[in-house]
Structures are given as structure tokens and as C-alpha cells.
Design a protein around this motif. Structure first.
Motif, PDB file in Angstrom:
ATOM      1  N   GLY A 155       0.806  -1.207   0.000  1.00  0.00           N
ATOM      2  CA  GLY A 155       0.000   0.000   0.000  1.00  0.00           C
ATOM      3  C   GLY A 155       0.843   1.261   0.000  1.00  0.00           C
ATOM      4  N   VAL A 156       0.143   2.383   0.021  1.00  0.00           N
ATOM      5  CA  VAL A 156       0.815   3.682  -0.023  1.00  0.00           C
ATOM      6  C   VAL A 156      -0.070   4.705   0.667  1.00  0.00           C
ATOM      7  N   GLY A 157       0.537   5.776   1.162  1.00  0.00           N
ATOM      8  CA  GLY A 157      -0.218   6.819   1.840  1.00  0.00           C
ATOM      9  C   GLY A 157      -0.731   6.352   3.190  1.00  0.00           C
ATOM     10  N   CYS A 169     -11.926   5.076  10.311  1.00  0.00           N
ATOM     11  CA  CYS A 169     -11.090   4.378   9.334  1.00  0.00           C
ATOM     12  C   CYS A 169     -10.535   3.087   9.924  1.00  0.00           C
ATOM     13  N   HIS A 170     -10.103   3.131  11.180  1.00  0.00           N
ATOM     14  CA  HIS A 170      -9.580   1.924  11.814  1.00  0.00           C
ATOM     15  C   HIS A 170     -10.674   0.869  11.982  1.00  0.00           C
ATOM     16  N   LEU A 171     -11.862   1.301  12.309  1.00  0.00           N
ATOM     17  CA  LEU A 171     -12.965   0.349  12.457  1.00  0.00           C
ATOM     18  C   LEU A 171     -13.237  -0.403  11.164  1.00  0.00           C
ATOM     19  N   HIS A 172     -12.998   0.260  10.028  1.00  0.00           N
ATOM     20  CA  HIS A 172     -13.274  -0.341   8.727  1.00  0.00           C
ATOM     21  C   HIS A 172     -11.996  -0.726   7.985  1.00  0.00           C
ATOM     22  N   SER A 173     -10.917  -0.930   8.723  1.00  0.00           N
ATOM     23  CA  SER A 173      -9.645  -1.299   8.102  1.00  0.00           C
ATOM     24  C   SER A 173      -9.517  -2.810   7.978  1.00  0.00           C
ATOM     25  N   SER A 174      -8.703  -3.234   7.021  1.00  0.00           N
ATOM     26  CA  SER A 174      -8.454  -4.664   6.858  1.00  0.00           C
ATOM     27  C   SER A 174      -7.694  -5.214   8.057  1.00  0.00           C
ATOM     28  N   ALA A 175      -6.807  -4.405   8.656  1.00  0.00           N
ATOM     29  CA  ALA A 175      -6.067  -4.858   9.840  1.00  0.00           C
ATOM     30  C   ALA A 175      -7.014  -5.137  10.998  1.00  0.00           C
ATOM     31  N   ASN A 176      -8.014  -4.280  11.184  1.00  0.00           N
ATOM     32  CA  ASN A 176      -8.979  -4.502  12.265  1.00  0.00           C
ATOM     33  C   ASN A 176      -9.855  -5.717  11.981  1.00  0.00           C
ATOM     34  N   GLU A 177     -10.127  -5.943  10.719  1.00  0.00           N
ATOM     35  CA  GLU A 177     -10.933  -7.107  10.358  1.00  0.00           C
ATOM     36  C   GLU A 177     -10.187  -8.405  10.643  1.00  0.00           C
ATOM     37  N   LYS A 178      -8.871  -8.384  10.413  1.00  0.00           N
ATOM     38  CA  LYS A 178      -8.073  -9.600  10.597  1.00  0.00           C
ATOM     39  C   LYS A 178      -7.551  -9.737  12.024  1.00  0.00           C
ATOM     40  N   HIS A 179      -7.066  -8.637  12.617  1.00  0.00           N
ATOM     41  CA  HIS A 179      -6.446  -8.684  13.941  1.00  0.00           C
ATOM     42  C   HIS A 179      -6.905  -7.492  14.777  1.00  0.00           C
ATOM     43  N   LEU A 204     -15.989  11.602   3.485  1.00  0.00           N
ATOM     44  CA  LEU A 204     -16.347  10.238   3.134  1.00  0.00           C
ATOM     45  C   LEU A 204     -16.092   9.921   1.663  1.00  0.00           C
ATOM     46  N   ASP A 205     -15.740  10.929   0.868  1.00  0.00           N
ATOM     47  CA  ASP A 205     -15.383  10.678  -0.530  1.00  0.00           C
ATOM     48  C   ASP A 205     -13.872  10.482  -0.600  1.00  0.00           C
ATOM     49  N   ILE A 206     -13.417   9.326  -0.161  1.00  0.00           N
ATOM     50  CA  ILE A 206     -11.982   9.026  -0.095  1.00  0.00           C
ATOM     51  C   ILE A 206     -11.490   8.597  -1.468  1.00  0.00           C
ATOM     52  N   PRO A 207     -10.473   9.253  -2.018  1.00  0.00           N
ATOM     53  CA  PRO A 207     -10.039   8.965  -3.390  1.00  0.00           C
ATOM     54  C   PRO A 207      -9.170   7.722  -3.483  1.00  0.00           C
ATOM     55  N   ASN A 208      -9.012   7.229  -4.706  1.00  0.00           N
ATOM     56  CA  ASN A 208      -8.037   6.169  -4.937  1.00  0.00           C
ATOM     57  C   ASN A 208      -6.660   6.788  -5.156  1.00  0.00           C
ATOM     58  N   VAL A 258      -5.950  15.769   0.521  1.00  0.00           N
ATOM     59  CA  VAL A 258      -6.686  14.665   1.149  1.00  0.00           C
ATOM     60  C   VAL A 258      -5.893  14.172   2.352  1.00  0.00           C
ATOM     61  N   ARG A 259      -6.596  13.591   3.323  1.00  0.00           N
ATOM     62  CA  ARG A 259      -5.933  12.996   4.481  1.00  0.00           C
ATOM     63  C   ARG A 259      -5.852  11.484   4.376  1.00  0.00           C
ATOM     64  N   THR A 260      -6.750  10.908   3.566  1.00  0.00           N
ATOM     65  CA  THR A 260      -6.875   9.462   3.511  1.00  0.00           C
ATOM     66  C   THR A 260      -7.014   9.027   2.066  1.00  0.00           C
ATOM     67  N   VAL A 261      -6.473   7.856   1.745  1.00  0.00           N
ATOM     68  CA  VAL A 261      -6.549   7.336   0.382  1.00  0.00           C
ATOM     69  C   VAL A 261      -6.955   5.863   0.438  1.00  0.00           C
ATOM     70  N   ASP A 262      -7.751   5.454  -0.530  1.00  0.00           N
ATOM     71  CA  ASP A 262      -8.113   4.047  -0.663  1.00  0.00           C
ATOM     72  C   ASP A 262      -7.072   3.393  -1.564  1.00  0.00           C
ATOM     73  N   ASP A 263      -6.065   2.804  -0.941  1.00  0.00           N
ATOM     74  CA  ASP A 263      -4.934   2.248  -1.689  1.00  0.00           C
ATOM     75  C   ASP A 263      -5.093   0.771  -2.013  1.00  0.00           C
ATOM     76  N   GLY A 264      -6.248   0.208  -1.674  1.00  0.00           N
ATOM     77  CA  GLY A 264      -6.471  -1.197  -1.950  1.00  0.00           C
ATOM     78  C   GLY A 264      -5.960  -2.129  -0.875  1.00  0.00           C
TER      79      GLY A 264
END
Length: 650
Positions: free
Chosen positions: A193-195, A237-247, A262-266, A304-310
């Protein structure tokens, strides 16, 4: 391991940490007394920064003796004047501001501060509360305003002691830069990832606390995240993060006045904006950008403060956070966010009337493996709310609009005459709105678009995702001691109780109060005890609890009674602290999620039916005018209006 103190009020706390193989030397907090002693361990490094625009690494290597008696460096940032962001936000004057000089260092700013009862030991397993500060591109977890001494002392006197942790993380461009070039650079360095560097720093702080807080008496299996403004948005963001989902590393969260985009860019969209900043800095590559002096970089406002980096966000996070009807889904990439720092530069205008009731050896430790055998669902219990007059952040730009200009702008954004007309009609805005009334109506629209309605939408969807439970809704409408309005983040003044405010002596409580047991009863030596009273029945009131946003009033002199007196301040402080602490203990903060808890105005506290909510917020207006537009378009309206009109439109 236990803190060894000969005299808890005089001697320096010394704590040997078995896992980290180091001895931390801390300080006795000045608030300590013979009955309740509080210790602090300051400036503890939790992660290292390998290079600018790289993901941080967990830090576990300390010298034999670790000095934790002073705050560490904070992230480099622009300071607008002699007082900081928080002080100006809360309307504090220099005579009450604690003079604090914190060093700035982009590579040594990842540190945390621990405040704990003096008698803790490794077997104490106390609940841990980790605070994420707001401020957008500025601020610090080491600010004196967020000092944990008073809060921890209150938890001890309430017989529910907690450990409070505040953190520093990367801000501005250092914390949010993202582009395809940076993604390739990070990939070559072994990062996924990035950002989102600031968000990832916060996650590293969580990993450190989870792994090592037991040495300070904390329970790693009972961590509560809480934060305000952009810090609250980060928690979402942490609540909906992949890290929180896994661990998952925290058990519950408190989201206070989240300033959400809420319009977080790619990455590609974020990179387009990033390239313009690179061009302005005359940097043609990532390597050249890393050589740009930090003073020039911090002067750049990230789009932007946050990016959807996949990688950072969990799959389907957007629909989980704020699902919209398919016909209303549209995408905008005008990320012209007004950070809180920029909003503050407009100067908060305090209404002068009373708001209407509206070389040493080092021990090296391998990075710990996170134990996930007790994994919790990523849908942790949530407490969420907002303040009554959040949009006063943008009083100045709102005052610059004229009727014809704002009508044209809203119609241009909505691209629909019927929808724009409904929006303008709902907030009583037209080309002929009197100039002295327009700013109040604009601020009401901004407040709903950027705070109140997004908070309600997120809360509603979070509750649905949790099967109709585990989401606790509150509204904070208590006036601030300095400004006399429930302004943005005013709840933090009562929660941390660090400002040496001069409040008038108590007056007789309003006649609507009924005698009875106080829900929170924990005397402080610095202020009188909370009177044993509570508010009356949970019924609708004819009093208008909406909040006006006027910046001048015709009847200023008619209000001779102070908005916040000693009784009111104490009652609100004790109640908000008590509810937050109870939640950290895994208890229900109030009797049922089916009710909303109110803080203020004028010292009111207690559970109220959801029917009261519509009187506290413009719920009917949201349904009629905002829902048809959809979240992304509504937020775009809020951002554009809070930016103010272009120079040629004024």
C-alpha cells in the motif's frame, strides 16, 4: 514488574519492563495528593520512520535505562500564532495557556505518553484508553490540554481506575501523501500500500500498546480508542480497516465530533493533486521530494488525508460505512478540504450573545507476534456523537457569502433545480435573504452537511451492522466556558479538565431539576462536589433546543446570568468523565441504546427518548433535503460553503 517508589509524591517512579528489558523513569503528576497519586511516562518511542513517505516500523529496542520524564518531539507543523491550534479553537487567552515548547522532528515524532495510577503493577490489568488527537494538519497528543492526570485521578476516585495513553503521529503531507510513484517506491521498500502514513502510525501505536501496556498495569485485551474531530474520523477508518478485520487490537471506540470526508479517493486521484504540490516545490521525483526542506513541505496543505490504496481498508468498507441508494451514487474528486488549521486561521468569531437554547548497551527484542486466538468481530461497540454548534469553525467564510452568490453555487453543485431548491428552502436561503440573517443559515447548513447528518448516518448504519445494538448515541449541547456556545470539540474541555478556567460561583439550579441521587459522585479538591440532583422526566419539552449561529445579538444585555457557572461545569465534567470511564470498563454507558444521552444545555444531563433527538437536531430537514442528495454531494456542499466564496463573488 511494579513501579518502585519510596514516596509516591516525591520520588521519581522507576519501572522495570520485563518484555522490553529496560527500566523506565517517569514523573509524579502534579495533581497527585496523599489520597490519589498519578504517575506518567512520557515520550516513549513506539515506532521508527525509515524515510520520509515510508511506513513506520514497530520500535522495541531500548537502552538499559529509558528516560520517560519529558515529552518527545512532535510532527513538524505550521504554527499560526503564539498560541496553538487547540488553544485558539477553545477560545483561550494567553493568560490561561500553559506555555509549552515541544521540539519538532519528522523522524522522531512517533512517541506516546502513559498516565496511570501510582500503585499499578503488571498484574493490575486495568482498562486502557488510547486517545487520538484531532487538528487535521496540526496538533499533538502531547498538548497540555490532553494531559491525562485529571482524567485518571477521576477514574481512581470513581473506583474504576484506567490507564490513559496519548500518541503523536505524522500529520499533513508527511502523513497523507500518495501517488502511483510513491506506491512503487514503497513497494520496492517492501511495504504494502501507499499513503495513510498517519493512520498506519496510529495502528503501530496500537500494536505497541497491545504488546507492552501490561508492563504498565494495563490490560491489552481491554483497549478503548477515543478521539475527536479528524482523530475521530481516523477511528472510523480503523474500524473499517483490513487490519482490524483480521487482527482487532481494541475492544470499543468513542467517536467525538468526527470531521469526515467520506469521498476518499483512490491512489490515482490522490496522485493528481500530489503532482501539483510536487510541481510547486520544483520536485520531479520522490527522491527529490525527500530532499525538500521540512519547512516548505509543512507549508503545503494536503488535498486529502486518507486514500483508498487497496490495502488499508477492508473489502466493502464504503458500503459498510455509509451505504447509499444506487441511484444516488456518484463520485466527486474535488478534494478541496478545509483542514481544521485553515478553518482556525479564519479566526473563530465568538458570539457575544447567549446562544438560544438550540553509546550505552541496548537490549533488542524481536517484534512481537500479535495473539489473535481471542479475535473479536471487527464490529466493536461504538459511542458516537457531535456538538451543537460545530460549524462555528467557519464563521468568517460563512459570513462572506451573499444571497445570489450562494444560491448560484448550491445550484451548480447539485446540478438539479428541484434538489437545490429543496435544499435552499429547507434552510431558508434565497437570493433575498437579509444579509444579517444569511450567515446563521449558512452555518446551519454547513453544520448539518459536515457534522450532524454524517454522524447520524454513520451511527445508524453502524447500529444496523451490529444487529441493532452496541451503538450508543449522544449529543453534546453544553455551552463552553470560554465561548458560551457548544462549539466544535468543547466536550474535550470537560473530559480532560485541564484548563484553569475561572467560572462564576454556582447559582441555584433551574426549577426543572428534581432532587435525587447524582449519577456521578466523585469530589475533586480543586472544585466543589457535584450537587445531588438530576433532571426530571424523559418527556418532550416546549423549549427550543436548536442552536442559532448568530455572531451578534440584539438582546445581549438581557442575559445577565452566566452560561457556565461552577455547578454547571462540575456537573457536566463529572458526568462525561463517568460515562466514558464506564464504557471503557465494558459497561453500558447508560441504560439502553434505544435512548440518546444529552449533555447540556445549561447543565442538563441524562437519557432522553429518541423523540427528543429531532428537537435537538434538524432530523426532518435531513430527510427532506439531504437524503435525496446523497452523502457525497451533501459533503461537497458543506466543504464548498465552508471554503467561502471566490474573491470575485464577494
Amino acid at each position: 514488574m511494579i513501579a518502585k517508589v519510596l514516596d509516591s509524591l516525591q520520588s521519581e517512579p522507576i519501572m522495570f519492563h520485563e518484555k522490553l528489558h529496560t527500566t523506565f523513569s517517569g514523573v509524579v503528576h502534579p495533581i497527585s495528593n496523599e489520597q490519589v497519586a498519578v504517575h506518567q511516562y512520557l515520550g516513549i518511542k513506539y515506532a521508527s520512520v525509515p524515510a520520509r513517505f515510508r511506513q513506520s516500523k514497530l520500535f522495541t529496542s531500548y537502552t538499559h535505562m529509558t528516560d520517560a520524564t519529558r515529552y518527545g518531539p512532535i510532527c513538524p507543523q505550521v504554527k499560526t500564532n503564539m498560541i496553538g491550534y487547540e488553544e485558539e479553537l477553545f477560545g483561550l487567552t494567553e493568560d490561561v495557556v500553559t506555555q509549552q515548547i515541544l521540539k519538532q522532528n519528522e523522524f522522531e515524532c512517533l512517541n506516546l505518553n502513559i498516565t496511570c495510577p501510582a500503585d499499578v503493577h503488571s498484574g493490575s490489568r486495568l482498562p486502557v484508553m488510547l486517545f487520538i488527537h484531532g487538528g487535521g494538519n496540526c496538533g499533538s497528543g502531547s498538548s497540555w490540554l490532553y494531559d491525562g492526570g485529571s482524567f485518571v485521578q477521576k477514574s481512581i476516585t470513581n473506583e474504576k481506575p484506567v490507564i490513559l495513553v496519548t500518541i503523536n503521529y505524522r500529520l499533513g503531507m508527511l502523513g497523507s501523501a500518495a501517488s502511483n510513484a510513491l506506491r512503487e517506491d514503497n513497494h520496492q521498500a517492501g511495504d504494502e500500500g501507499v499513503g495513510n502514513y498517519g493512520l498506519r502510525d496510529q495502528r503501530k501505536a496500537l500494536e505497541w500498546v497491545y504488546s507492552f501496556i501490561s508492563g504498565f498495569g494495563g490490560d491489552p485485551d481491554n483497549i478503548t480508542l477515543f478521539g475527536a474531530a479528524s482523530g475521530a474520523a481516523d477511528i472510523l477508518c480503523h474500524l473499517h480497516s483490513s487490519a482490524n478485520e483480521k487482527h482487532p487490537l481494541f475492544q470499543r471506540a468513542i467517536v467525538q465530533s468526527a470531521l469526515m470526508d467520506l469521498d476518499i479517493p483512490n491512489v490515482s486521484s490522490a496522485g493528481w493533486h500530489f503532482s501539483k504540490i510536487m510541481s510547486a516545490l520544483h520536485a520531479h521525483s520522490v527522491d527529490e521530494l525527500r530532499e525538500v526542506p521540512i519547512e516548505k513541505l509543512t507549508a503545503c496543505v494536503p488535498p486529502v488525508r486518507t486514500v483508498d490504496d487497496g490495502f488499508f481498508f477492508a473489502h466493502g468498507w464504503r458500503d459498510a460505512l455509509y451505504p447509499e441508494p444506487p441511484e444516488e451514487q456518484c463520485h466527486f474528486h474535488q478534494h478541496q478540504i478545509v483542514p481544521e488549521l485553515e478553518a482556525i486561521s479564519h479566526r473563530l468569531r465568538t458570539p457575544h450573545h447567549r446562544i438560544q437554547s438550540t553509546s550505552r548497551s541496548r537490549s533488542r527484542v524481536r517484534a512481537p507476534h500479535i495473539n489473535t486466538s481471542h479475535e473479536l468481530p471487527s464490529r466493536q461497540p461504538l459511542m458516537i456523537g457531535d456538538c451543537g454548534a460545530e460549524s462555528l469553525l467557519w464563521s468568517l467564510p460563512a459570513s462572506l457569502w451573499n444571497g445570489p452568490g450562494i444560491v448560484r453555487r448550491i445550484r451548480a453543485i447539485c446540478q438539479s433545480l428541484s434538489k437545490s431548491s429543496a435544499l435552499l428552502r429547507a434552510y431558508d436561503i434565497s437570493s433575498h435573504t437579509p444579509a444579517d440573517e444569511l450567515p446563521e443559515r449558512v452555518l446551519e447548513l454547513i453544520n448539518d452537511a459536515r457534522f450532524a447528518w454524517p454522524t447520524d448516518v454513520v451511527a445508524s448504519h453502524a447500529k444496523a451492522a451490529r444487529g441493532g445494538r452496541d451503538v450508543w448515541r449522544y449529543v453534546f449541547d453544553q455551552e463552553g466556558p470560554s465561548k458560551g456556545v457548544p462549539h466544535h470539540a468543547v466536550d474535550l474541555l470537560y473530559l480532560f479538565d485541564t484548563v484553569p478556567l475561572t467560572v462564576p460561583e454556582s447559582i441555584s439550579p433551574p426549577s426543572v431539576f428534581s432532587p435525587g441521587p447524582s449519577p456521578i459522585h466523585s469530589p475533586r479538591t480543586s472544585r466543589p462536589d457535584t450537587p445531588e440532583m438530576f433532571f426530571g422526566s424523559d418527556t418532550d419539552s416546549e423549549v427550543d433546543f436548536g442552536f442559532g449561529f448568530n455572531t451578534a445579538g440584539d438582546d445581549d444585555d438581557a442575559w445577565g446570568v452566566p452560561v457556565v457557572d461552577e455547578w454547571t461545569y462540575t456537573r457536566i465534567r463529572d458526568t462525561v468523565q463517568g460515562r466514558w470511564i464506564a464504557f471503557a470498563y465494558g459497561e453500558a454507558p447508560w441504560s439502553t441504546e434505544e435512548k440518546v444521552y444529552v449533555f447540556g444545555p445549561e447543565g442538563e444531563v441524562g437519557e432522553r427518548s429518541m423523540g427528543i433527538f429531532a428537537g435537538r437536531r434538524r432530523e426532518n430537514v435531513w430527510k427532506e433535503a439531504l437524503e435525496p442528495l446523497g452523502m457525497q454531494l451533501v459533503q461537497k456542499v458543506g466543504i464548498e460553503l465552508s471554503n467561502g466564496p471566490a474573491a470575485g463573488m464577494r
